[in-house]
Write a protein that holds these residues in place. Structure first.
Motif, PDB file in Angstrom:
ATOM      1  N   SER A  52      19.644  26.381  -1.584  1.00  0.00           N
ATOM      2  CA  SER A  52      18.388  26.738  -2.358  1.00  0.00           C
ATOM      3  C   SER A  52      17.627  27.907  -1.842  1.00  0.00           C
ATOM      4  N   GLY A  66      12.759  27.700  -3.964  1.00  0.00           N
ATOM      5  CA  GLY A  66      13.918  26.833  -4.027  1.00  0.00           C
ATOM      6  C   GLY A  66      13.874  25.687  -3.373  1.00  0.00           C
ATOM      7  N   ALA A  70      14.866  22.190  -5.681  1.00  0.00           N
ATOM      8  CA  ALA A  70      15.671  21.024  -5.112  1.00  0.00           C
ATOM      9  C   ALA A  70      15.287  19.784  -5.035  1.00  0.00           C
ATOM     10  N   GLY A  89      19.150  21.013  -9.360  1.00  0.00           N
ATOM     11  CA  GLY A  89      18.266  21.871  -8.515  1.00  0.00           C
ATOM     12  C   GLY A  89      18.379  23.309  -8.819  1.00  0.00           C
TER      13      GLY A  89
END
Length: 839
Positions: A52, A66, A70, A89
């Motif tokens: 991520s 990120g 996620a 994600g």
């Protein structure tokens, strides 16, 4: 007072009383998470955390975005989505799209575009169009992912070398020589260490490798590079997570309307297609797991689209990256043994905890390590397996064009270009028809490969007119479609050619069409040969009228008579060879048996030829595998020799699945010198002891001639081999009372004929047996199962729990199967319903 009336009808007191046949309400159900879901969530979390951050770095978004994506993908999409085990994600497939949006519109507007894309996904989910997304050619999808992977790898290579990536692949390639000349040793060293750990960690040998391999390589690579960088004091850029109080959220979109609409459509398309294809792939992974891991429902694609849309709305609103189903994390979730959506949701909760409590540790991660990790992911998106697949299906052009379009033009432009090429290839295949003509031993063969449309009519007409007048001609149609223009051309040429003394034989599969004159049919209403159709038309037996050479002929396997011809040649259609008529009794005059033998032999050859042409190319690889590995059937299937009972068809099985034993009456003779039968006993012993089958099925069927013969046989009928064989069915006949041998009322006859020493008769669920033969057939299945238990190998396997016995009844006229359930007295044959047993 009646005992049935309560003494006090107090509605207030009886209002909350539980129903009389249900247990009293207990306490509130506790939310429980299976241990397999907990371990799977931890494994997925350890993979998702570094990825991520790396994907956020590759897009140019805030690194916290990120983590937000996620967490939202795990909790929201995991709870609402229709694929329980798919992990959502920030996806590498969205990196290029998001990076372009951030560069063009800024981060906050990109978040707004993500929200709008989520709303569009919600609308598509409500319209239930998720299945239509699967109509996109896999070559386009694989090409899009490969193009995105190349773009990611080239961009991250600059960060690995210690530089800054440019906005496009051509610019990155142009700037690469200068970057190679100005390499930063610290960044390169950390990147090389990360790549080394990624490659070597899964390959640690021995028992230590099995234990350490449970930790994801991505986590070990980033953690190892971070530890080395911290211990050696290397000065290089690291993760910077600003305070959550200053985290940028979505704002109203600002920019040209058409550009924003295109951006929303691109994001919606990429997110939806990747998520839906991922859900289908997860279903395949789950189906391949052992049954002991637990039952997981198949994906509901419309609900999955709704879940992805809701996740994108939430993620964009909270300042996160676009969300989609992720293949790496989903496959890790399935491989870790997850059994419900709780693993996906728990992984999202762990991401939230890490984002709030592990900020100091995350800020120690070098950006070069994350770049090396994401670059590896980009290279893996260019799958050699996908390239081999599209090459085998002759779609490598679509794949290559889509990949190059995504790399040099952009995702939306590349996908549009790939769709255009795919449509062009499909049209080319539809219109590409090869028509060849050759002469072999005086017979002119015209072979048509492909679909016959009006576009191929000029070539077809030109080739057909190369056949000389009065010659024998065979036209072989190797295609599944023929339009009206081609049909008329072929029919007109056939009329003209046969009128000129020629003979025409038209072969091939032409569903729903017939190339012959109505006058030639002579009342035959058969369609051309199709699979499972073996009807034979009656051949005329009348002699030809005096003064003509007319002779009855047949039309392929159906035997439609042809019209008169002149001279020494007789007209024929669809495949039966004819000769000039000869007077009865003269040499060369074929009798009826000879004509039938030639026709039957030609039908056999045609069937073999059709197998070689249509089925063998599809089955060759599987049959080659079976030839190498040997047979490993899962069950022994013992059924009648009746030609209407096709075992592979009624069980939906293929080569290598069933070990089949067929005999008249599906009998299992008792072991012993006098009553035994070595052929059936040998097959049973070989299947159980050598092939290790897990089940044996005895299958009877309606209209069984053996059962009818048993009902009419006398006690001393043993003159012929068939009569001696039917003796093995006498124990089944003894199970049925003599009063039921006549077709009377089953229940009355059963009651009148029942004796304490005779076991109850098995029956069909929902209806009485149609006649005495069906009643005997059901009893025969149960009796043969008892005979099976008397065989030593079967009894030994049953005692060890390695074998199951099943009874089955197939009704030919209804095309329905019944399975024996021995729970009730005597046994009941239950109809197998038309439901998806894998759901």
């Amino acid at each position: 007072m009646s005992a049935c009336v309560p003494a006090r009808a107090d509605s207030a007191r009886t209002k909350h009383v539980h129903p009389p046949h249900s247990p009293p309400p207990g306490g509130r159900r506790r939310f429980r998470v299976a241990g397999a879901d907990v371990s799977a969530a931890i494994a997925v979390f350890l993979i998702a955390l570094p990825l991520s951050l790396g994907i956020a770095l590759a897009t140019g978004a805030p690194l916290q975005a990120g983590l937000v994506a996620a967490a939202v993908g795990g909790i929201v999409a995991g709870r609402i989505g229709g694929c329980p085990l798919q992990v959502s994600g920030p996806a590498a497939g969205l990196t290029v799209v998001t990076a372009d949006l951030i560069q063009q519109y800024g981060w906050r507007t990109t978040c707004a575009i993500t929200v709008l894309a989520g709303l569009a996904q919600l609308g598509l989910g409500c319209l239930r169009v998720a299945r239509s997304a699967l109509a996109v050619s896999p070559a386009i999808v694989h090409g899009m992912l490969a193009g995105i992977g190349v773009t990611i790898a080239v961009a991250q290579l600059h960060i690995v070398l210690g530089g800054t990536p440019q906005s496009s692949v051509p610019d990155n390639l142009v700037a690469l020589p200068a970057q190679l000349a100005n390499v930063h040793p610290a960044d390169l060293a950390v990147s090389v260490l990360t790549l080394t750990l990624l490659l070597l960690w899964p390959r640690i040998p021995g028992r230590a490798g099995q234990l350490l391999g449970k930790l994801p390589a991505a986590l070990i690579a980033v953690a190892g590079a971070t530890a080395v960088a911290a211990l050696t004091g290397l000065l290089l850029p690291k993760v910077d997570l600003p305070s959550w109080s200053s985290h940028a959220l979505a704002t109203l979109p600002d920019g040209p309307v058409l550009g924003l609409v295109a951006a929303v459509l691109t994001t919606t398309l990429v997110c939806s297609v990747q998520s839906l294809l991922g859900a289908v792939a997860v279903d395949k992974l789950v189906a391949a797991r052992p049954a002991t891991t637990g039952h997981v429902k198949r994906s509901n694609l419309d609900r999955e689209l709704l879940g992805q849309g809701a996740a994108n709305v939430v993620s964009g609103s909270l300042g996160g990256l676009p969300v989609a189903g992720v293949a790496v994390r989903s496959s890790a979730n399935v491989a870790a043994g997850a059994v419900s959506r709780n693993s996906t949701m728990l992984h999202g909760v762990l991401v939230v905890i890490a984002a709030l409590l592990l900020v100091p540790a995350l800020e120690l991660i070098p950006l070069a390590s994350l770049a090396a990790l994401v670059m590896t992911v980009g290279f893996k998106m260019v799958s050699l397996n996908h390239i081999r697949t599209v090459t085998r299906h002759r779609e490598v052009l679509v794949y290559a064009v889509t990949t190059c379009g995504v790399v040099f033009l952009g995702v939306l432009e590349g996908v549009a270009l790939g769709i255009a090429v795919a449509v062009g290839v499909a049209l080319h295949r539809l219109t590409r028809t090869r028509i060849t003509h050759d002469d072999a031993e005086g017979v002119h063969h015209v072979h048509v490969r492909g679909q016959l449309t009006f576009l191929a009519v000029p070539r077809l007409s030109r080739v057909l007119h190369q056949v000389p007048h009065g010659a024998d001609a065979v036209v072989e149609l190797d295609g599944s479609f023929m339009d009206h223009a081609a049909y008329e051309t072929l029919q007109d040429w056939q009329k003209t050619h046969t009128a000129q003394g020629g003979a025409v034989d038209i072969t091939g599969r032409r569903p729903g069409t017939r190339i012959s004159e109505p006058a030639e049919v002579d009342g035959c209403r058969c369609r051309p040969w199709t699979p499972w159709r073996n009807h034979q038309c009656e051949r005329p037996s009348t002699a030809p009228p005096p003064g003509t050479d007319r002779q009855p002929t047949t039309d392929g396997p159906h035997g439609a008579a042809s019209g008169p011809t002149t001279g020494k040649r007789t007209g024929r259609t669809a495949g039966t060879t004819t000769t000039p008529a000869a007077a009865p009794g003269t040499p060369g005059a074929p009798d009826g048996s000879a004509r039938v033998t030639r026709a039957t032999g030609r039908e056999l050859a045609r069937g073999i030829s059709a197998f070689h042409r249509n089925t063998a190319p599809l089955m060759r690889r599987e049959l080659a595998r079976l030839a190498r590995e040997g047979q490993q059937p899962s069950q022994l299937f013992l059924t009648c020799a009746d030609s209407r009972v096709v075992t592979s068809m009624i069980t939906s099985s293929g080569p290598g699945d069933l070990f089949v034993v067929r005999n008249v009456g599906n009998f299992v003779p008792l072991p012993g010198e006098e009553s035994g039968d070595d052929s059936v006993a040998a097959a049973i012993e070989y299947a159980v002891d050598v092939l290790k089958v897990r089940s044996i099925t005895v299958c009877g069927h309606s209209g069984c001639g053996a059962m009818q013969a048993l009902l009419g046989a006398g006690p001393g009928d043993t003159r012929t081999p068939l009569q001696r064989w039917l003796r093995h069915g006498l124990p089944s006949l003894d199970r049925v009372p003599a009063e039921t041998h006549a077709d009377g009322d089953d229940e009355d006859a059963h009651a009148s004929g029942h004796r304490p020493d005779r076991p109850p008769l098995p029956r069909l669920a929902g209806r009485a047996p149609a006649d005495a033969a069906e009643r005997l057939c059901l009893a025969n299945v149960v009796q043969q199962l008892e005979h099976l238990r008397a065989h030593e190998s079967v009894a030994r396997a049953l005692d060890a729990g390695d074998l199951e016995l099943h009874g089955m009844y197939f009704h030919v006229g209804e095309a329905q199967s019944y399975l024996l359930s021995e729970d009730a007295e005597g046994g009941v044959f239950q109809l197998v319903l038309e439901t998806d047993l894998t759901a």
